[in-house]
Design a protein around this motif. Structure first.
Motif, PDB file in Angstrom:
ATOM      1  N   GLY A 174       0.845  -1.166   0.000  1.00 32.83           N
ATOM      2  CA  GLY A 174       0.000   0.000   0.000  1.00 32.83           C
ATOM      3  C   GLY A 174       0.892   1.231   0.000  1.00 32.83           C
ATOM      4  N   CYS A 175       0.440   2.305  -0.618  1.00 32.41           N
ATOM      5  CA  CYS A 175       1.278   3.490  -0.803  1.00 32.41           C
ATOM      6  C   CYS A 175       0.527   4.723  -0.323  1.00 32.41           C
ATOM      7  CB  CYS A 175       1.655   3.628  -2.270  1.00 32.41           C
ATOM      8  SG  CYS A 175       2.625   5.094  -2.666  1.00 32.41           S
ATOM      9  N   ALA A 176       1.258   5.677   0.293  1.00 30.05           N
ATOM     10  CA  ALA A 176       0.632   6.861   0.885  1.00 30.05           C
ATOM     11  C   ALA A 176       1.074   8.133   0.188  1.00 30.05           C
ATOM     12  CB  ALA A 176       0.967   6.944   2.370  1.00 30.05           C
ATOM     13  N   ALA A 177       0.114   9.026  -0.042  1.00 29.87           N
ATOM     14  CA  ALA A 177       0.398  10.423  -0.361  1.00 29.87           C
ATOM     15  C   ALA A 177       0.384  11.177   0.961  1.00 29.87           C
ATOM     16  CB  ALA A 177      -0.651  10.980  -1.311  1.00 29.87           C
ATOM     17  N   VAL A 178       1.328  12.074   1.174  1.00 23.35           N
ATOM     18  CA  VAL A 178       1.482  12.666   2.503  1.00 23.35           C
ATOM     19  C   VAL A 178       1.759  14.158   2.421  1.00 23.35           C
ATOM     20  CG1 VAL A 178       2.371  10.487   3.428  1.00 23.35           C
ATOM     21  CG2 VAL A 178       3.982  12.227   2.621  1.00 23.35           C
ATOM     22  N   GLY A 179       1.541  14.820   3.555  1.00 22.58           N
ATOM     23  CA  GLY A 179       1.913  16.208   3.758  1.00 22.58           C
ATOM     24  C   GLY A 179       2.676  16.328   5.062  1.00 22.58           C
ATOM     25  N   PRO A 180       3.417  17.408   5.265  1.00 20.71           N
ATOM     26  CA  PRO A 180       4.257  17.539   6.453  1.00 20.71           C
ATOM     27  C   PRO A 180       3.458  17.886   7.709  1.00 20.71           C
ATOM     28  CG  PRO A 180       4.365  19.532   5.140  1.00 20.71           C
ATOM     29  CD  PRO A 180       3.538  18.556   4.358  1.00 20.71           C
ATOM     30  N   GLU A 194      -3.744   0.937  -2.818  1.00 23.07           N
ATOM     31  CA  GLU A 194      -3.209  -0.406  -2.605  1.00 23.07           C
ATOM     32  C   GLU A 194      -2.439  -0.880  -3.832  1.00 23.07           C
ATOM     33  OE1 GLU A 194      -2.456  -4.055  -0.659  1.00 23.07           O
ATOM     34  OE2 GLU A 194      -3.144  -2.120   0.094  1.00 23.07           O
ATOM     35  N   LYS A 195      -1.141  -1.182  -3.640  1.00 27.73           N
ATOM     36  CA  LYS A 195      -0.283  -1.786  -4.650  1.00 27.73           C
ATOM     37  C   LYS A 195      -0.371  -1.108  -6.019  1.00 27.73           C
ATOM     38  CE  LYS A 195      -0.259  -6.253  -2.293  1.00 27.73           C
ATOM     39  NZ  LYS A 195      -0.553  -7.704  -2.353  1.00 27.73           N
ATOM     40  N   PRO A 196      -0.017   0.171  -6.060  1.00 32.26           N
ATOM     41  CA  PRO A 196      -0.091   0.877  -7.353  1.00 32.26           C
ATOM     42  C   PRO A 196       1.076   0.509  -8.269  1.00 32.26           C
ATOM     43  CG  PRO A 196       0.881   2.298  -5.713  1.00 32.26           C
ATOM     44  CD  PRO A 196       0.484   1.035  -4.983  1.00 32.26           C
ATOM     45  N   GLU A 197       0.892   0.686  -9.544  1.00 32.60           N
ATOM     46  CA  GLU A 197       2.016   0.583 -10.475  1.00 32.60           C
ATOM     47  C   GLU A 197       2.977   1.739 -10.182  1.00 32.60           C
ATOM     48  OE1 GLU A 197       2.696  -1.857 -12.540  1.00 32.60           O
ATOM     49  OE2 GLU A 197       0.893  -2.865 -11.758  1.00 32.60           O
ATOM     50  N   PRO A 226     -14.964  -5.970  -1.833  1.00 30.35           N
ATOM     51  CA  PRO A 226     -13.661  -6.526  -2.201  1.00 30.35           C
ATOM     52  C   PRO A 226     -12.951  -5.621  -3.205  1.00 30.35           C
ATOM     53  CG  PRO A 226     -15.323  -8.245  -2.189  1.00 30.35           C
ATOM     54  CD  PRO A 226     -16.051  -6.933  -2.021  1.00 30.35           C
ATOM     55  N   GLY A 227     -11.666  -5.459  -3.007  1.00 31.95           N
ATOM     56  CA  GLY A 227     -10.880  -4.609  -3.884  1.00 31.95           C
ATOM     57  C   GLY A 227      -9.831  -5.411  -4.625  1.00 31.95           C
ATOM     58  N   ARG A 228      -8.611  -4.937  -4.607  1.00 30.04           N
ATOM     59  CA  ARG A 228      -7.530  -5.605  -5.344  1.00 30.04           C
ATOM     60  C   ARG A 228      -7.397  -7.056  -4.892  1.00 30.04           C
ATOM     61  NH1 ARG A 228      -3.484  -3.230  -8.408  1.00 30.04           N
ATOM     62  NH2 ARG A 228      -1.722  -4.600  -8.865  1.00 30.04           N
ATOM     63  N   GLY A 229      -7.280  -7.970  -5.840  1.00 29.72           N
ATOM     64  CA  GLY A 229      -7.157  -9.383  -5.534  1.00 29.72           C
ATOM     65  C   GLY A 229      -8.446 -10.028  -5.072  1.00 29.72           C
ATOM     66  N   GLY A 230      -9.571  -9.297  -5.174  1.00 33.20           N
ATOM     67  CA  GLY A 230     -10.837  -9.852  -4.725  1.00 33.20           C
ATOM     68  C   GLY A 230     -10.959  -9.938  -3.220  1.00 33.20           C
TER      69      GLY A 230
END
Length: 299
Positions: A174-180, A194-197, A226-230
């Motif tokens: 899983g990947c996050a976009a963040v701010g300070p 979740e699991k982006p290219e 259900p999302g990625r991978g079912g």
């Protein structure tokens, strides 16, 4: 006087099949594979206890009974060691019995991490709680979970553990976009995927296996398809909390720069064994000598 943290419950999902370690995991839970001389799952429970979480719920599945046995008494073994006067090994056997108050519930079907967390709802109730994935081994000298509890106490809401990874590997997490924020190791999470290219990832900050969650996540998980991978993805539920803080407070991230091993990966599992063995006072000196000699001869 030290203030008692409001978080006392930890949830450890441990229902996975461990297919990456077949055939070893055909009849043995992957969480029971030893890291030196202690099963991987015990390191995780010890981490929770060190952070002040003394109530541990393990989400299990079929063929996971050895997990329960490990944290229970073994009267026959203890009696045998007592008769032999082997106090050192007796203490090691009893150590896992007294770590925490242990509870267990089965996840009936492998429907994803979000579903596993949802299985904990009756036990957790309306309290904030931590989730520790059994595959992630955090070095005890790097108190990640304790820091996450501090951040939750300060900001409320939920907290995820983040770690910088090579951009080519972000599709595994899983990947996050963040701010300070005002703290160098704490960020405000503004988006999760979740699991982006790699080309679509908002950052190289990956979610690793530690969470401190507001109980509002349960209501969202019940409505999460259900999302990625079912599978029902915890990341998808947290994204909804990010989008609407009124549902359960903000989501923050603690950026971890310490020592972490993915014991669900065969290579990292071996690296964890080597590193921890090298650092042991009882094993390290002889093992390091042998390792230097072995590497020198092979190279």
């Amino acid at each position: 006087m030290t203030q008692t943290p409001s978080i006392t419950k930890a949830v450890i999902p441990a229902a996975g099949l461990g297919t990456r370690f077949l055939p070893a995991t055909k009849a043995t839970p992957k969480e029971m594979l030893p890291v030196v001389d202690k099963p991987a799952i015990q390191y995780v429970v010890e981490e929770a206890v060190a952070a002040g979480l003394s109530d541990v719920l393990m989400i299990t599945g079929r063929n996971k009974r050895p997990l329960e046995d490990h944290f229970d008494r073994n009267y026959e073994l203890e009696e045998a060691l007592t008769r032999k006067g082997d106090d050192e090994r007796l203490a090691k056997v009893r150590e896992s019995n007294d770590l925490a108050t242990m509870h267990y519930v089965r996840q009936g079907a492998p429907r994803g991490l979000g579903h596993a967390v949802l299985c904990a709802a009756p036990h957790v109730g309306e309290q904030p709680f931590a989730v520790l994935l059994g595959d992630d081994l955090i070095d005890p000298r790097d108190p990640l979970l304790a820091r996450m509890v501090e951040v939750r106490e300060r900001f409320g809401g939920s907290v995820v553990a983040l770690m910088e990874v090579d951009p080519s590997q972000i599709h595994l997490y899983g990947c996050a976009a963040v701010g300070p924020t005002g703290d160098s190791d704490v960020v405000k999470v503004t988006g999760l995927v979740e699991k982006p290219e790699p080309s679509e990832a908002p950052s190289n900050l990956a979610i690793i296996g530690r969470y401190v969650l507001d109980p509002a996540v349960f209501a969202i998980l019940r409505e999460t398809p259900p999302g990625r991978g079912g599978e029902i993805q915890l990341t998808d539920a947290l994204q909804k909390l990010v989008q609407d803080e009124r549902a359960g407070g903000p989501v923050h991230g603690v950026v971890f720069k310490g020592r972490r091993f993915d014991t669900g990966d065969r290579g990292d599992y071996l690296r964890a064994i080597v590193r921890l063995a090298c650092e042991r006072e009882d094993l390290g000196p002889d093992f390091r000598t042998w390792l230097r000699s072995y590497v020198s001869e092979e190279m």
